[in-house]
Design an enzyme around this catalytic site. Structure first.
Site, PDB file in Angstrom:
ATOM      1  N   HIS A 158       0.835  -1.208   0.000  1.00  0.00           N
ATOM      2  CA  HIS A 158       0.000   0.000   0.000  1.00  0.00           C
ATOM      3  C   HIS A 158       0.861   1.246   0.000  1.00  0.00           C
ATOM      4  O   HIS A 158       2.058   1.189   0.275  1.00  0.00           O
ATOM      5  CB  HIS A 158      -0.872   0.010   1.259  1.00  0.00           C
ATOM      6  CG  HIS A 158      -0.056   0.113   2.510  1.00  0.00           C
ATOM      7  ND1 HIS A 158       0.489  -0.994   3.135  1.00  0.00           N
ATOM      8  CD2 HIS A 158       0.378   1.183   3.226  1.00  0.00           C
ATOM      9  CE1 HIS A 158       1.199  -0.598   4.178  1.00  0.00           C
ATOM     10  NE2 HIS A 158       1.156   0.719   4.259  1.00  0.00           N
TER      11      HIS A 158
ATOM     12  N   THR B  54       0.833   4.640   1.975  1.00  0.00           N
ATOM     13  CA  THR B  54       0.225   5.350   3.095  1.00  0.00           C
ATOM     14  C   THR B  54       0.017   6.822   2.725  1.00  0.00           C
ATOM     15  O   THR B  54       0.921   7.442   2.165  1.00  0.00           O
ATOM     16  CB  THR B  54       1.148   5.291   4.340  1.00  0.00           C
ATOM     17  OG1 THR B  54       1.431   3.933   4.640  1.00  0.00           O
ATOM     18  CG2 THR B  54       0.506   5.964   5.546  1.00  0.00           C
TER      19      THR B  54
ATOM     20  N   HIS C 241       5.179   6.525  -1.466  1.00  0.00           N
ATOM     21  CA  HIS C 241       5.908   5.301  -1.788  1.00  0.00           C
ATOM     22  C   HIS C 241       5.115   4.073  -1.351  1.00  0.00           C
ATOM     23  O   HIS C 241       4.164   4.187  -0.585  1.00  0.00           O
ATOM     24  CB  HIS C 241       7.243   5.296  -1.040  1.00  0.00           C
ATOM     25  CG  HIS C 241       7.030   5.150   0.440  1.00  0.00           C
ATOM     26  ND1 HIS C 241       6.688   6.224   1.232  1.00  0.00           N
ATOM     27  CD2 HIS C 241       7.029   4.070   1.257  1.00  0.00           C
ATOM     28  CE1 HIS C 241       6.510   5.800   2.475  1.00  0.00           C
ATOM     29  NE2 HIS C 241       6.708   4.491   2.516  1.00  0.00           N
TER      30      HIS C 241
ATOM     31  N   THR D  92       6.155   0.555   0.530  1.00  0.00           N
ATOM     32  CA  THR D  92       7.220  -0.225   1.169  1.00  0.00           C
ATOM     33  C   THR D  92       7.168  -1.654   0.643  1.00  0.00           C
ATOM     34  O   THR D  92       6.130  -2.315   0.722  1.00  0.00           O
ATOM     35  CB  THR D  92       7.047  -0.240   2.703  1.00  0.00           C
ATOM     36  OG1 THR D  92       7.175   1.097   3.184  1.00  0.00           O
ATOM     37  CG2 THR D  92       8.104  -1.111   3.373  1.00  0.00           C
TER      38      THR D  92
HETATM   39  P1  A2P Z   1       5.136   2.941   5.181  1.00  0.00           P
HETATM   40  O1  A2P Z   1       4.000   3.771   4.732  1.00  0.00           O
HETATM   41  O2  A2P Z   1       6.451   3.521   4.855  1.00  0.00           O
HETATM   42  O3  A2P Z   1       5.054   1.531   4.699  1.00  0.00           O
HETATM   43  P2  A2P Z   1       3.317   0.151  11.442  1.00  0.00           P
HETATM   44  O4  A2P Z   1       3.026  -1.254  11.001  1.00  0.00           O
HETATM   45  O5  A2P Z   1       4.756   0.417  11.722  1.00  0.00           O
HETATM   46  O6  A2P Z   1       2.408   0.613  12.514  1.00  0.00           O
HETATM   47  O7  A2P Z   1       3.004   1.065  10.182  1.00  0.00           O
HETATM   48  C1  A2P Z   1       1.816   0.963   9.461  1.00  0.00           C
HETATM   49  C2  A2P Z   1       1.957   1.750   8.170  1.00  0.00           C
HETATM   50  O8  A2P Z   1       2.016   3.147   8.448  1.00  0.00           O
HETATM   51  C3  A2P Z   1       3.199   1.426   7.396  1.00  0.00           C
HETATM   52  O9  A2P Z   1       2.810   1.352   6.067  1.00  0.00           O
HETATM   53  C4  A2P Z   1       4.158   2.546   7.706  1.00  0.00           C
HETATM   54  O10 A2P Z   1       5.144   2.892   6.810  1.00  0.00           O
HETATM   55  C5  A2P Z   1       3.232   3.699   7.996  1.00  0.00           C
HETATM   56  N1  A2P Z   1       3.791   4.539   9.062  1.00  0.00           N
HETATM   57  C6  A2P Z   1       4.156   4.135  10.309  1.00  0.00           C
HETATM   58  N2  A2P Z   1       4.531   5.184  11.064  1.00  0.00           N
HETATM   59  C7  A2P Z   1       4.428   6.288  10.282  1.00  0.00           C
HETATM   60  C8  A2P Z   1       4.672   7.677  10.475  1.00  0.00           C
HETATM   61  N3  A2P Z   1       5.093   8.172  11.640  1.00  0.00           N
HETATM   62  N4  A2P Z   1       4.451   8.510   9.442  1.00  0.00           N
HETATM   63  C9  A2P Z   1       4.031   8.047   8.265  1.00  0.00           C
HETATM   64  N5  A2P Z   1       3.767   6.748   8.013  1.00  0.00           N
HETATM   65  C10 A2P Z   1       3.962   5.872   8.999  1.00  0.00           C
END
Ligand code: A2P
Length: 218
Positions: free
Chosen positions: A69, A71, A149, A151
């Site tokens: 996905h 975010t 992006h 991940t």
């Molecule tokens: P990303 O969007 O880079 O993949 P987690 O499993 O760590 O709680 O994170 C859930 C999702 O939210 C993941 O997709 C993660 O990164 C994104 N994410 C986590 N923390 C943040 C943050 N502080 N700011 C933006 N996106 C975040």
């Protein structure tokens, strides 16, 4: 009140359809295999191992982080600043549950993360949270959406949050006029090395991935 806050998700974002998840995973897998075999990559292997002699299998180095996905807003169930305001935006309400096509413009990797860069359209930018770039890089002036992006994987012990930060570092270098060291033309496009284990493959034909804008509660 607390009940309302409990209704906010962990994050909002575009979730790739299963077919495109598979497609992108395979594309990344091929890219890693390809990269692994390049002399230029071997030359910089110590970026990943810390010591040049150690063996690294990139496909195992990056661990899958689940559903692919992009975010938009990380809400942390309402604990993250601006979550409520984001969720209440008209564009967010109107477009919730709708499909759109994400344009993937590059694949990138660092010793921490592997990701796909997403180029958002004007319409998609309406769902992009204000200040997402500033929050991560207060001193830089990067266009909205620079952080967008998907991940694809993280090194052991690295949180997915890092992928967007790694991308911003690369975008900042590009904004400063650095094009990286042009290493080779791969099937998918030109590959460049930006130092410190940062590699970028610009996709010659940007691929489109169908995705649904909604949220994840975990
Ligand atoms: P990303 O969007 O880079 O993949 P987690 O499993 O760590 O709680 O994170 C859930 C999702 O939210 C993941 O997709 C993660 O990164 C994104 N994410 C986590 N923390 C943040 C943050 N502080 N700011 C933006 N996106 C975040």
């Amino acid at each position: 009140g607390p009940l309302e806050e409990a209704c906010l998700p962990l994050f909002f974002g575009w979730f790739l359809c299963p077919t495109f998840q598979d497609k992108l995973r395979n594309m990344a897998k091929d890219f890693l295999k390809n990269l692994q075999g390049l002399e230029d990559f071997k030359k910089h292997l110590s970026d990943f191992t810390g010591e040049a002699e150690k063996e690294v299998v990139l496909e195992q180095y990056f661990q899958d982080k689940g559903m692919l996905h992009c975010t938009t807003k990380f809400c942390d169930y309402g604990k993250a600043e601006g979550s409520k305001e984001y969720a209440e935006q008209q564009a967010v309400k109107d477009r919730y549950g709708s499909m759109s096509e994400l344009k993937l413009s590059a694949l990138f990797l660092t010793p921490r993360t592997l990701g796909a860069r997403v180029s958002l359209t004007e319409e998609q930018l309406q769902l992009w949270p204000a200040g997402a770039e500033k929050e991560a890089m207060p001193d830089a002036d990067l266009p909205a959406g620079s952080r967008a992006h998907i991940t694809l994987g993280c090194a052991e012990g690295v949180e997915p949050l890092q992928t967007g930060l790694d991308l911003l570092e690369l975008v900042l270098l590009q904004q400063q006029g650095q094009e990286g060291e042009q290493v080779q033309d791969l099937d998918l496009g030109p590959l460049a090395y930006y130092g410190k284990g940062m590699w970028v493959l610009n996709l010659r034909e940007s691929s489109l991935a169908r995705a649904c804008f909604c949220s994840y509660y975990g």
